[in-house]
Design an enzyme around this catalytic site. Structure first.
Site, PDB file in Angstrom:
ATOM      1  N   HIS A 211     -73.115 -42.252 -55.308  1.00 35.33           N
ATOM      2  CA  HIS A 211     -72.751 -41.539 -56.471  1.00 35.33           C
ATOM      3  C   HIS A 211     -71.928 -42.167 -57.145  1.00 35.33           C
ATOM      4  O   HIS A 211     -71.405 -43.216 -56.760  1.00 35.33           O
ATOM      5  CB  HIS A 211     -72.167 -40.127 -55.643  1.00 35.33           C
ATOM      6  CG  HIS A 211     -71.043 -40.334 -54.838  1.00 35.33           C
ATOM      7  ND1 HIS A 211     -69.793 -40.985 -55.166  1.00 35.33           N
ATOM      8  CD2 HIS A 211     -70.759 -39.972 -53.574  1.00 35.33           C
ATOM      9  CE1 HIS A 211     -68.817 -40.847 -54.123  1.00 35.33           C
ATOM     10  NE2 HIS A 211     -69.715 -40.518 -53.111  1.00 35.33           N
TER      11      HIS A 211
ATOM     12  N   CYS B 237     -69.302 -42.714 -48.136  1.00 36.78           N
ATOM     13  CA  CYS B 237     -70.152 -42.786 -49.133  1.00 36.78           C
ATOM     14  C   CYS B 237     -70.325 -44.178 -50.026  1.00 36.78           C
ATOM     15  O   CYS B 237     -69.622 -45.042 -49.777  1.00 36.78           O
ATOM     16  CB  CYS B 237     -69.950 -41.646 -50.093  1.00 36.78           C
ATOM     17  SG  CYS B 237     -70.518 -39.837 -49.612  1.00 36.78           S
TER      18      CYS B 237
END
Length: 218
Positions: free
Chosen positions: A142, A158
């Site tokens: 992301h 992440c």
């Protein structure tokens, strides 16, 4: 394939896609038919050959007169180098710097499932303007509102990307793209195309997901 969430297999379109798609489809169907003919022991005949030649003419200005990318796309994330590569076989299509979480970033094989525009409901949230979930996990590739963390191990696991990078990757990598995360996993290069400018694309509308709040381990 280019539809609103959750059927946004392709999140973006480009001006040449509509024109090129039938030619690629015909080329693929010709190869399938040729394979069937070979397996049956029968001659392929001139029809398939002529059809293939006509389809290949669409790629006269590409390397070898063939579609440039011969293998399915794959995303490879190298934890040692803090690099994410979008590859096709031994061709690196794009290479980006990423922020990771060190040991908190899992290693292994995943696929891109949810592809979401503005996963926080806004483009400048902690997940940035694009998010791509890794299988059925709390991890994703992301954007980030902490661009200084790119190249470092500051996330909770992440994969963080700069805005322009994650938006281009979102455009290029469809749902179902395999993702491989590990150490020293970048391929030995035999071919690397130059990328002098961004992929020019148009975002498919309605790719947000108002029915879900994402709690990825940023």
């Amino acid at each position: 394939m280019a539809q609103p969430f959750p059927n946004n297999i392709l999140g973006e379109t480009a001006s040449g896609m509509t024109e090129m798609f039938p030619k690629l489809l015909a080329l693929h169907q010709g190869k399938v038919q040729e394979g069937k003919s070979d397996s049956s022991g029968k001659e392929n005949g001139s029809t398939t050959s002529n059809s293939s030649q006509g389809n290949n003419a669409a790629f006269a200005d590409t390397l070898g007169g063939q579609p440039f990318l011969q293998e399915p796309l794959e995303i490879v994330i190298d934890k040692n180098k803090h690099k994410l590569a979008l590859i096709s076989g031994d061709t690196i299509v794009r290479m980006y710097d990423v922020g990771l979480g060190g040991d908190r970033t899992p290693e292994g094989s995943f696929i891109i499932t949810d592809k979401v525009v503005n996963p926080n409901g806004r483009s400048n949230g902690e997940f940035g303007s694009r998010g791509m979930q890794l299988s059925n996990t709390n991890y994703a590739i992301h954007g980030t509102n902490e661009p200084d963390s790119i190249g470092l191990d500051e996330s909770l696991g992440c994969v963080r990307m700069r805005t322009g990078d994650v938006e281009e990757l979102f455009a290029l990598a469809p749902q179902g793209t395999p993702v491989r995360i590990g150490e020293d996993v970048l391929p030995d290069l035999t071919l690397v195309p130059e990328a002098k400018q961004r992929y020019q694309h148009t975002l498919v509308p309605k790719q947000n997901n108002p029915n879900k709040t994402y709690h990825w381990l940023n």
